[in-house]
Design a protein around this motif. Structure first.
Motif, PDB file in Angstrom:
ATOM      1  N   THR B  97       0.784  -1.318  -0.016  1.00  0.00           N
ATOM      2  CA  THR B  97      -0.233   0.231   0.084  1.00  0.00           C
ATOM      3  C   THR B  97       1.011   1.122  -0.111  1.00  0.00           C
ATOM      4  OG1 THR B  97      -1.488  -1.291   1.464  1.00  0.00           O
ATOM      5  CG2 THR B  97      -2.410   0.914   0.879  1.00  0.00           C
ATOM      6  N   GLU B  99       1.678   4.575  -1.760  1.00  0.00           N
ATOM      7  CA  GLU B  99       0.976   5.749  -3.070  1.00  0.00           C
ATOM      8  C   GLU B  99       1.902   6.680  -3.386  1.00  0.00           C
ATOM      9  OE1 GLU B  99      -2.543   7.631  -1.543  1.00  0.00           O
ATOM     10  OE2 GLU B  99      -2.375   9.418  -2.986  1.00  0.00           O
ATOM     11  N   MET B 239      -3.621   5.005  -1.632  1.00  0.00           N
ATOM     12  CA  MET B 239      -4.004   4.457  -2.770  1.00  0.00           C
ATOM     13  C   MET B 239      -2.805   3.707  -3.463  1.00  0.00           C
ATOM     14  SD  MET B 239      -6.438   4.627  -5.288  1.00  0.00           S
ATOM     15  CE  MET B 239      -7.129   6.242  -5.112  1.00  0.00           C
ATOM     16  N   ALA B 242      -1.063  -0.171  -7.534  1.00  0.00           N
ATOM     17  CA  ALA B 242      -1.879  -1.096  -8.568  1.00  0.00           C
ATOM     18  C   ALA B 242      -3.150  -0.608  -8.836  1.00  0.00           C
ATOM     19  CB  ALA B 242      -1.900  -2.417  -7.826  1.00  0.00           C
ATOM     20  N   GLU B 243      -3.871   0.526  -7.896  1.00  0.00           N
ATOM     21  CA  GLU B 243      -5.214   0.927  -8.015  1.00  0.00           C
ATOM     22  C   GLU B 243      -5.113   2.077  -8.353  1.00  0.00           C
ATOM     23  OE1 GLU B 243      -7.305   0.071  -4.239  1.00  0.00           O
ATOM     24  OE2 GLU B 243      -6.404  -1.861  -4.334  1.00  0.00           O
ATOM     25  N   ILE B 244      -4.202   2.993  -8.984  1.00  0.00           N
ATOM     26  CA  ILE B 244      -4.116   4.412  -9.497  1.00  0.00           C
ATOM     27  C   ILE B 244      -5.293   4.396 -10.722  1.00  0.00           C
ATOM     28  CG2 ILE B 244      -2.882   5.903 -10.532  1.00  0.00           C
ATOM     29  CD1 ILE B 244      -0.276   4.680  -9.714  1.00  0.00           C
ATOM     30  N   PRO B 245      -6.325   5.269 -10.553  1.00  0.00           N
ATOM     31  CA  PRO B 245      -7.371   5.297 -11.335  1.00  0.00           C
ATOM     32  C   PRO B 245      -6.987   5.804 -12.986  1.00  0.00           C
ATOM     33  CG  PRO B 245      -7.251   7.123  -9.811  1.00  0.00           C
ATOM     34  CD  PRO B 245      -6.209   6.408  -9.341  1.00  0.00           C
ATOM     35  N   ASP B 246      -7.617   5.420 -13.892  1.00  0.00           N
ATOM     36  CA  ASP B 246      -7.341   5.647 -15.252  1.00  0.00           C
ATOM     37  C   ASP B 246      -7.564   7.112 -15.498  1.00  0.00           C
ATOM     38  OD1 ASP B 246      -6.850   3.028 -16.235  1.00  0.00           O
ATOM     39  OD2 ASP B 246      -9.167   2.620 -16.393  1.00  0.00           O
ATOM     40  N   LYS B 403       0.195   7.118 -13.519  1.00  0.00           N
ATOM     41  CA  LYS B 403      -0.298   5.581 -14.069  1.00  0.00           C
ATOM     42  C   LYS B 403       0.706   5.303 -15.454  1.00  0.00           C
ATOM     43  CE  LYS B 403      -3.750   2.526 -14.736  1.00  0.00           C
ATOM     44  NZ  LYS B 403      -4.888   1.832 -14.365  1.00  0.00           N
TER      45      LYS B 403
END
Lengths: 89, 412
Positions: B97, B99, B239, B242-246, B403
């Motif tokens: 985790t 960010e 964040m 792997a979960e960085i938004p598009d 990203k």
């Protein structure tokens, strides 16, 4: 006062390749032959890499007894360049 | 909710320190970083320059006035991106985790993993050591430890450079009360001005405001935000990579060295930025149907957009649309240009070309992309860009396209 002198000349380097190092770059330049002078390095100060297309270029800053040298290594054609010379602290 | 342990790691004076790492003769001297030779805005200052009052965003002549000995150097974004990637690689070994907050900042949620590293303090010291051994002996960072992101970031700003500071539930309000409103992340100049206008210029005063009062002046969203910030409350999660938004949009902006007065050179810059935007969208496998254009002169700003029925990812089409948008604008004396492609979707949803000419154009574009990927950006470029200094891809300090960048860097 000048903090660097651009050179950008092809040179011969003796280097040690160590695949076991945890660093991102595992090349340690030992000495270089520049303008018929042999300059020995005693420390690798900094390394960074960049890509131009698919070619990886490594930048290595090495310290000799008298000055610091920024070298560039092209991993595709395995040629070395002396990019610039910087004074010591 | 179990108590979290969050680290905020901030590389000190990142760009300037990276230059001092590369060139030891600059160490201990005031250094300012300009975007390029001939530029006039200092984008980063070394610790030594900051002591003279030199700040990010200051004009070079102002910096010289404050510190006549300042050494102004051009930025080397390839180097900074490489260091950032190595810095992220160090941070992410302490927790999945992790960010990436900007080019030189990471939040690490070690609530679940700190026991493997003998606690948060040991983690922090290890990060500092690894930064020196794996990147460079002159690289330093300030680390803040707390139970949420807001306080961890505030903690890292307490001691600079090379600091380590912990904010607990016991000292949180005390530290907040000693801080300026603007010291806290998430409280910008707009909110600050509004608050000061109401006579609220510090955290104790803000804490005295009721939610009703804040709601009346700031609306439902910001009132709750301010209410929480003043009490050191922040439940936002860290964040993971792997979960960085598009990306929601792709854009490229550029501020010129000098005023562009000829229409031809303004159109060249516009075409260059359209190619940059479209290239980036294609590399991200995206296409868009919203096109935005911004031009700014020393006196006036222009902004326009078009929303299309079909998606595009072609620099030439983007440029043609930008020309349409700017048709009625008196284009002269341009200082800034920005091109945006929005309303993005995956490029597999692009319509299949039916006409041979469209098919040829598509083939040409993919061939050019392949050549440029192999031999470097702009090996092949539109003839319109001949005779100009081509604006090339580069990272920005906020890492807004993280990203894309992190995938891109991972592949290198």
């Amino acid at each position: 006062m000048s903090y660097e002198t651009s050179i950008n000349e092809s040179i011969k380097i003796w280097a040690f390749f160590d695949p076991s190092t945890p660093l991102g770059v595992n090349i340690f330049p030992i000495a270089m032959n520049w303008r018929r002078r042999l300059i020995k390095f005693h420390k690798l100060i900094f390394t960074s890499s960049k890509k131009i297309g698919e070619v990886k270029i490594l930048n290595l800053v090495c310290a000799s007894e008298t000055a610091n040298f920024e070298l560039e290594y092209n991993t595709q054609n395995q040629l070395w360049k002396l990019k610039r010379i910087m004074p010591q602290n | 909710m179990p108590k979290r342990i969050i680290l905020h790691v901030d590389l000190n004076s990142f760009f300037a320190t990276a230059e001092q790492q590369t060139n030891p003769s600059l160490r201990g001297k005031p250094v300012g970083i300009l975007k390029a030779i001939g530029r006039t805005c200092v984008i980063a200052a070394s610790v030594e320059a900051k002591k003279y009052g030199v700040k990010t965003g200051m004009a070079a002549f102002e910096a010289k006035k404050l510190c006549s000995a300042i050494i102004l150097l051009p930025a080397d974004f390839d180097k900074y991106a490489d260091i950032t990637y190595r810095f992220i690689n160090i941070c992410k070994t302490y927790s999945p985790t992790c960010e990436v907050f900007s080019l030189d900042e990471c939040f690490i949620d070690i609530s679940e993993t700190e026991k493997f590293f003998n606690g948060a303090l040991a983690c922090a010291f290890e990060i500092k050591d690894r930064l020196k051994s794996e990147i460079g002996d002159f690289m330093t960072c300030s680390i803040g430890i707390s139970h949420n992101r807001l306080l961890a970031k505030l903690a890292s700003s307490q001691i600079k450079p090379d600091g380590l500071f912990t904010i607990t539930e016991d000292n949180a309000l005390e530290i907040l009360d000693q801080s300026d409103l603007l010291d806290v992340c998430g409280l910008g100049f707009g909110l600050y001005t509004h608050l000061v206008g109401l006579g609220i210029d510090n955290f104790p005063k803000l804490r005295l405001c009721s939610l009703y009062f804040l709601n009346k002046h700031f609306g439902s969203y910001w009132s709750l935000h301010l209410y929480n910030v003043s009490r050191g409350i922040d439940n936002s999660p860290v964040m993971p990579l792997a979960e960085i938004p598009d990306a929601k949009s792709v854009s490229r902006t550029y501020t010129t060295h000098r005023l562009l007065t000829k229409k031809e050179e303004i159109l060249k810059l516009m075409r260059n930025l359209c190619e940059e935007t479209a290239n980036k969208a294609r590399q991200m496998n995206l296409c868009g149907r919203y096109v935005g254009l911004a031009l700014r002169s020393s006196q006036k700003s222009y902004w326009g957009h078009r929303t299309l029925k079909t998606y595009i990812d072609d620099g030439k089409r983007l440029f043609d649309l930008c020309c349409q948008i700017s048709q009625s604008w008196p284009i002269d004396h341009v200082r800034f240009c920005g091109v945006t492609l929005g309303m993005l979707t995956k490029n597999q949803y692009l319509p299949i070309p039916l006409l041979p000419s469209d098919k040829r154009q598509l083939d040409l574009m993919s061939t050019i992309d392949r050549i440029n990927k192999r031999f470097g950006d702009y090996t092949i470029f539109p003839a319109q860009l001949l005779g100009m200094d081509i604006v090339r891809p580069e990272v920005n300090g906020y890492f807004g396209d993280r990203k894309f960048r992190l995938n891109f860097l991972r592949n290198n």
